[in-house]
Design a protein around this motif. Structure first.
Motif, PDB file in Angstrom:
ATOM      1  N   LEU A 184      -1.032  -1.116  -4.108  1.00  0.00           N
ATOM      2  CA  LEU A 184      -2.452  -1.272  -3.794  1.00  0.00           C
ATOM      3  C   LEU A 184      -3.087   0.108  -3.662  1.00  0.00           C
ATOM      4  O   LEU A 184      -2.503   1.003  -3.056  1.00  0.00           O
ATOM      5  CB  LEU A 184      -2.638  -2.019  -2.464  1.00  0.00           C
ATOM      6  CG  LEU A 184      -2.203  -3.474  -2.383  1.00  0.00           C
ATOM      7  CD1 LEU A 184      -2.298  -3.981  -0.944  1.00  0.00           C
ATOM      8  CD2 LEU A 184      -3.071  -4.334  -3.291  1.00  0.00           C
ATOM      9  N   ARG A 208       0.841  -1.204   0.000  1.00  0.00           N
ATOM     10  CA  ARG A 208       0.000   0.000   0.000  1.00  0.00           C
ATOM     11  C   ARG A 208       0.871   1.248   0.000  1.00  0.00           C
ATOM     12  O   ARG A 208       0.647   2.188  -0.756  1.00  0.00           O
ATOM     13  CB  ARG A 208      -0.920  -0.010   1.238  1.00  0.00           C
ATOM     14  CG  ARG A 208      -1.727   1.279   1.427  1.00  0.00           C
ATOM     15  CD  ARG A 208      -2.758   1.442   0.328  1.00  0.00           C
ATOM     16  NE  ARG A 208      -3.447   2.707   0.411  1.00  0.00           N
ATOM     17  CZ  ARG A 208      -3.353   3.673  -0.503  1.00  0.00           C
ATOM     18  NH1 ARG A 208      -2.587   3.518  -1.574  1.00  0.00           N
ATOM     19  NH2 ARG A 208      -4.025   4.787  -0.369  1.00  0.00           N
ATOM     20  N   LEU A 209       1.902   1.260   0.838  1.00  0.00           N
ATOM     21  CA  LEU A 209       2.755   2.451   0.941  1.00  0.00           C
ATOM     22  C   LEU A 209       3.534   2.670  -0.359  1.00  0.00           C
ATOM     23  O   LEU A 209       3.837   3.792  -0.739  1.00  0.00           O
ATOM     24  CB  LEU A 209       3.707   2.330   2.140  1.00  0.00           C
ATOM     25  CG  LEU A 209       3.015   2.377   3.519  1.00  0.00           C
ATOM     26  CD1 LEU A 209       3.981   1.982   4.630  1.00  0.00           C
ATOM     27  CD2 LEU A 209       2.414   3.750   3.803  1.00  0.00           C
ATOM     28  N   ASP A 210       3.830   1.566  -1.059  1.00  0.00           N
ATOM     29  CA  ASP A 210       4.519   1.661  -2.354  1.00  0.00           C
ATOM     30  C   ASP A 210       3.586   2.027  -3.496  1.00  0.00           C
ATOM     31  O   ASP A 210       4.030   2.217  -4.622  1.00  0.00           O
ATOM     32  CB  ASP A 210       5.112   0.292  -2.737  1.00  0.00           C
ATOM     33  CG  ASP A 210       6.358   0.001  -1.957  1.00  0.00           C
ATOM     34  OD1 ASP A 210       6.795   0.910  -1.231  1.00  0.00           O
ATOM     35  OD2 ASP A 210       6.865  -1.126  -2.065  1.00  0.00           O
ATOM     36  N   GLY A 211       2.305   2.032  -3.240  1.00  0.00           N
ATOM     37  CA  GLY A 211       1.367   2.361  -4.300  1.00  0.00           C
ATOM     38  C   GLY A 211       0.939   1.167  -5.143  1.00  0.00           C
ATOM     39  O   GLY A 211       0.228   1.318  -6.131  1.00  0.00           O
TER      40      GLY A 211
END
Ligand code: SF4
Lengths: 92, 558
Positions: B31, B26-29
């Protein structure tokens, strides 16, 4: 309607506001204020881009009042969200 | 208490590792929020008004001191030095960050705790009587059954996507302290004529915008069949429950729509196919779980009632505490002690990290290293020697946890309300604080007797307002906060929904209105009547007049 753009920061969840230099601040007073709807829409588009870039989540516009150089959210909910709980918390 | 086995440990650790990967993605984008939200909710992580909020399960409200110290550490390191105990006997942290959440879950796993299924449309934390296994009036220990249901419902793939959340509560005492009648499934344990235990099963209770008192779907079922019977109910609900409208998705709506008889028929048909199958609980398994909850080695003690009465006479404050905050224990010479998280002006249910540690020390010293969370947002020491009562009281008083108000007017339930909750219409905590500051005289509180006030900040009713003797519901009237009062609610074995008193009041008028209601009761009550008794006898009219009719004679007590 005078508006500012708010969201939550993705990493720590903090309430943030879009500033004039394109950054996000936890202080509503730092907000870039949109005096008309067209400008507000532009702010929202910036917020949506920041959301795609994983900076913030759930950007939306809120109505504000400007008085003597301060910026205050109009709705109670938004004022509490901007300023924190109205009750004390944590160690006495 | 129950201890994880190898399988439990592996399952929880794998889940933490999985969530750690999900957060990184999520933090990496990798998700999007839409993709990630259901994943974080499955791990108890909400986004609230100000920040992320993590809801941690306290299974049926039982905590070891080791666990409480870990909760304190989490509050200190990852939050703002406090936590909030909820009406599901859980604890919530209001300020955690997404980045830290995998570490928090790993810390919880070390002490056999999780946040799984504390959110989402699944079976939530099973709740129980906070006096379970200890109360003098208890027939059976509900924790054994709560634990069996917890294991059965944890990550049960068939019920991971129910139409809506699902809440189960169990009481083993005829005096229901677990509010089972306002649960999707409520279980009451009884004894038959031969002293054998069985369950009465209630279904379709609930609060929220359509409050319903649960109805008995079966008045007797043998313990070994309880899981198959619950499964039959869940299957019928899973199949027929509405998924098109979130407000009509709870099982209570289905039971109401079909009628209890038709619903029962469907369940019984389903159960006929399941009965005697693999969900039948083997006797060895029941015994295995029972061993975890076997009574501790209580010392052989004598009742200290007389000695305590003498101490109370010498120290009236201690006497008031003894009267309100303690309950009868099944072993001679022992008592149950409630720690009030409702000191004057305090936020109901909040406890700071330092006091969590101090409470853990006291529980080690005075209550065999264990404590409970009650659904009324207090803590309980379940195994206190009566001979230690005075010393414990002194220690608790120093911590501000000995306010003698358990079950009294100022022992209010209050949900987080608009100070924290993204769904709220109005603030609950300041209303509770106002009332608590208005009623500080211990004598008067004790003269009023047992009276529950429950406050919710919106009609989702997390603050149980429908079943408060006095209920307070926050409503939004053109952007202003107003409060709607109800009278006559109850969540015990005589559960009832409150009746609306009249037009909603602004916050400033609420304490005075409560005072008028209370004074009206004191005027009208017959000997020994509780507020609820009087209300049931006289009805709502005199109370309406007392609050709204300025010509009514209103006795004011200074
Ligand atoms: S009752 Fe409403 S305001 Fe209170 S916690 Fe629940 S959703 Fe939030």
């Amino acid at each position: 309607m005078t508006q500012v753009l708010t969201a939550n920061r993705l990493g720590d969840g903090q309430v943030v506001f879009l500033t004039a230099d394109g950054n996000w601040s936890t202080a509503i007073g730092d907000s870039l204020v949109a005096a008309d709807d067209a400008f507000a829409e532009e702010l929202l588009a910036l917020g949506q881009r920041a959301e795609r870039e994983c900076e913030v989540i759930g950007p939306y516009l809120i109505e504000v009042r400007q008085e003597a150089g301060t910026i205050e959210a109009v709705a109670i909910r938004e004022a509490i969200r901007a300023n924190g709980p109205t009750v004390a918390y944590g160690p006495a | 208490m129950y201890r994880y086995d190898e399988f439990d440990h592996r399952l929880v650790n794998e889940r933490v590792a999985q969530f750690r990967r999900q957060v990184a993605r999520r933090l990496d984008g990798e998700l999007t929020e839409d993709q990630f939200k259901p994943l974080r909710l499955m791990n108890g992580l909400y986004l609230q008004l100000h920040a992320y909020m993590l809801r941690v399960n306290v299974p049926y409200g039982v905590l070891s001191t080791r666990q409480l110290r870990k909760l304190a550490m989490i509050a200190r390191r990852y939050d703002r030095d406090y936590g909030h105990f909820t009406t599901r006997q859980n604890i919530q942290y209001n300020w955690v960050s997404l980045e830290d959440t995998p570490d928090i879950l790993a810390a919880l796993a070390e002490v056999e705790m999780t946040a799984m299924q504390s959110s989402g449309n699944c079976v939530r934390n099973i709740t129980a009587d906070q006096y379970a296994g200890r109360a003098a009036d208890e027939l059976e220990d509900p924790r054994v059954w709560c634990e069996l249901i917890r294991q059965y419902s944890l990550l049960n793939p068939e019920f991971a996507y129910l139409p809506r959340k699902f809440k189960i509560a169990v009481t083993g005492s005829p005096n229901d302290r677990a509010a089972v009648a306002v649960h999707d499934i409520g279980l009451r344990m009884h004894h038959d004529d031969n002293g054998r235990a069985g369950f009465e099963v209630l279904v379709g209770g609930g609060q929220g915008r359509t409050p319903v008192i649960g109805r008995t779907i079966r008045d007797w079922i043998e313990p070994e069949h309880i899981l198959s019977y619950i499964e039959a109910i869940l299957r019928v609900y899973n199949l027929y429950g509405r998924r098109d409208n979130i407000y009509k998705a709870r099982i209570k709506i289905l039971v109401n729509a079909l009628g209890i008889d038709k619903f029962r028929e469907l369940v019984e048909t389903e159960w006929a196919a399941l009965r005697g199958g693999e969900l039948t609980i083997p006797e060895e398994e029941i015994e295995r779980i029972e061993r975890y909850f076997a009574p501790p080695a209580w010392e052989t003690l004598f009742d200290q009632g007389e000695a305590m009465r003498a101490q109370a006479a010498a120290e009236p404050e201690f006497g008031a505490w003894l009267e309100a905050n303690t309950a009868a224990h099944k072993a001679p010479g022992y008592m149950i002690v409630n720690l009030s998280l409702k000191a004057t002006g305090h936020e109901p249910g909040d406890l700071d990290a330092d006091r969590m540690d101090r409470v853990a020390d006291l529980a080690d010293r005075f209550s065999l290293g264990e404590l409970r969370v009650s659904h009324r947002q207090n803590l309980v020491f379940a195994d206190v020697r009566q001979q230690d009562a005075l010393e414990l009281w002194r220690a608790l008083r120093e911590l501000g946890l000995a306010t003698p108000n358990i079950g009294k007017l100022t022992d209010m339930i209050a949900c987080p309300g608009l100070d924290y909750c993204a769904l709220a219409n109005a603030r609950s905590i300041p209303v509770a604080q106002d009332i608590s500051r208005h009623f500080t005289a211990v004598d008067k509180l004790h003269a009023i007797g047992d009276l529950t006030i429950n406050i919710s900040g919106c009609m989702n009713a997390c603050g149980h307002h429908h079943v408060g003797n006095i209920g307070i519901l926050g409503v939004d009237k053109q952007g202003q906060e107003f409060f709607q009062l109800t009278l006559g609610g109850a969540s015990d074995q005589h559960a009832a929904l409150g009746d609306r008193l009249g037009r909603a009041l602004p916050q400033a008028e609420v304490p005075a209105a409560i005072e008028r209601i209370v004074d009206c009761y004191l005027d009208l009550r017959a000997a020994d009547e509780t507020f609820l008794d009087t209300y049931r006898r006289v009805g709502i009219k005199p109370f309406k007049a007392a609050v709204y009719d300025d010509t009514a004679e209103v006795r004011r007590v200074a």
